[in-house]
Write an enzyme that holds these catalytic residues in place. Sequence first.
Site, mmCIF file in Angstrom:
data_model
loop_
_atom_site.group_PDB
_atom_site.id
_atom_site.type_symbol
_atom_site.label_atom_id
_atom_site.label_comp_id
_atom_site.label_asym_id
_atom_site.label_seq_id
_atom_site.Cartn_x
_atom_site.Cartn_y
_atom_site.Cartn_z
ATOM 1 N N GLU A 156 -1.902 2.897 17.678
ATOM 2 C CA GLU A 156 -1.822 4.350 17.482
ATOM 3 C C GLU A 156 -3.117 5.096 17.785
ATOM 4 O O GLU A 156 -3.567 5.927 16.990
ATOM 5 C CB GLU A 156 -1.348 4.657 16.053
ATOM 6 C CG GLU A 156 0.003 4.060 15.722
ATOM 7 C CD GLU A 156 0.448 4.316 14.282
ATOM 8 O OE1 GLU A 156 -0.345 4.884 13.499
ATOM 9 O OE2 GLU A 156 1.571 3.935 13.937
ATOM 10 N N GLU A 265 9.258 -1.460 15.030
ATOM 11 C CA GLU A 265 9.342 -0.538 13.893
ATOM 12 C C GLU A 265 10.589 0.346 13.971
ATOM 13 O O GLU A 265 10.533 1.556 13.694
ATOM 14 C CB GLU A 265 8.059 0.288 13.798
ATOM 15 C CG GLU A 265 6.811 -0.579 13.788
ATOM 16 C CD GLU A 265 5.520 0.170 13.455
ATOM 17 O OE1 GLU A 265 5.587 1.221 12.808
ATOM 18 O OE2 GLU A 265 4.452 -0.333 13.858
#
Length: 389
Positions: A156, A265
């Site tokens: 991220e 995810e």
Amino acid sequence: MNYLHRIFIALAVCLAGFAANAQTSLKDAYKDAFKMGVAIGRMQISGRVPQATDLVLQHFNSISPENDMKPEVIHPNPDTWNFGPADDYCKFGRDHGLHVHAHTLVWHNQTPDFFWNHADGTTKSHDELVETMRNYIETVCKHFNGKVDSWDVLNEVIGEYGEYRDKGWIHAFGGDGELVARLAFQFAQQYCDPDIELYYNDFNAWRPAKVDGICKMVEMLRANGIRIDGIGIQGHWGLNYPKTEYIEQAIERYSALGLKVMITELDVDVLPVTKEAQVFGQSLSDPMYQLEEFMEFLNPYKDGLPDEVEDQHAQRYAELFQIFYKYRDKIDRVTLWGLQDGNSWKNGYPVARRTNYPLLFKRDYSPHKALDAVLRVPSEAQRVIPRLQ
């Protein structure tokens, strides 16, 4: 068309439907497509809830650690290393012949402040930061060599417009995102066994501008002789977003670079304002939103999921797995972010105290309609009806 041919067609349809209904395992349904993964924690591997452990082993051939391999768990204090929970996770995977994924080495979140700052709050020098990252990656990678199959090396760091996010390591290095990416993958390549695959993982990694930024980072790494093996596209999605074409374009772009693609995810949020909350983020944690008039709107299904929403949830999961199956030659793994609804982080984010239903199994471990919808995708995609004569 003769009578016997009509019977043959009807029998073919019935057998295809029966095969889908008889299919009880996600990993078997997708055995010729990609690995089926799930994020697990200590409860699922401890044996305290046998039903949870049984479901993991029945349906999945890959596991990811939801929290136990993040820096705040493994290295909570400068003089403390805590490998116990992660070692238990790896042993569970190895004992049961699962693909053991490791998550994550370098991230701005769930990382103690001492990684970047001195005790007095001042930022470490450039050389101190490099040594901190190097030492952490060396210690962790060497500890888990032979125990894991892949690592999320970097997590991220790319923003919504393709820029580097000024958080954590990048902020400490004065905004130099390329340096952080190079160091993270360089050290991982140096200290991980060569057969361990090294990935970048991010949310909204389908958004076109963000895809551009991620691809640029990959090209930069390769130009510096640094290995990266794949991209994890986090699937924190909803009933009607993101657009199908964006998901497909992202898979194609990453694959065109010779990268493995993982859907990571994965969960499907059924609650209101989640899409908008991706913009507002933590502002919705304000206590004001716990007032009755807000919670009636923000938490509408606290007593159970209505049938019509259950059907939408199943339809959305089927749509997503149709995409994944279509691109099965490019996708290596699809991982659900949790086993059952009660385990999901979506219950408390971005609005506290909400009851969500984002996974394939309910809180009592019984399946949502979405499970059957997902199981049917491969057989329906491959169904062959004899051509009419």
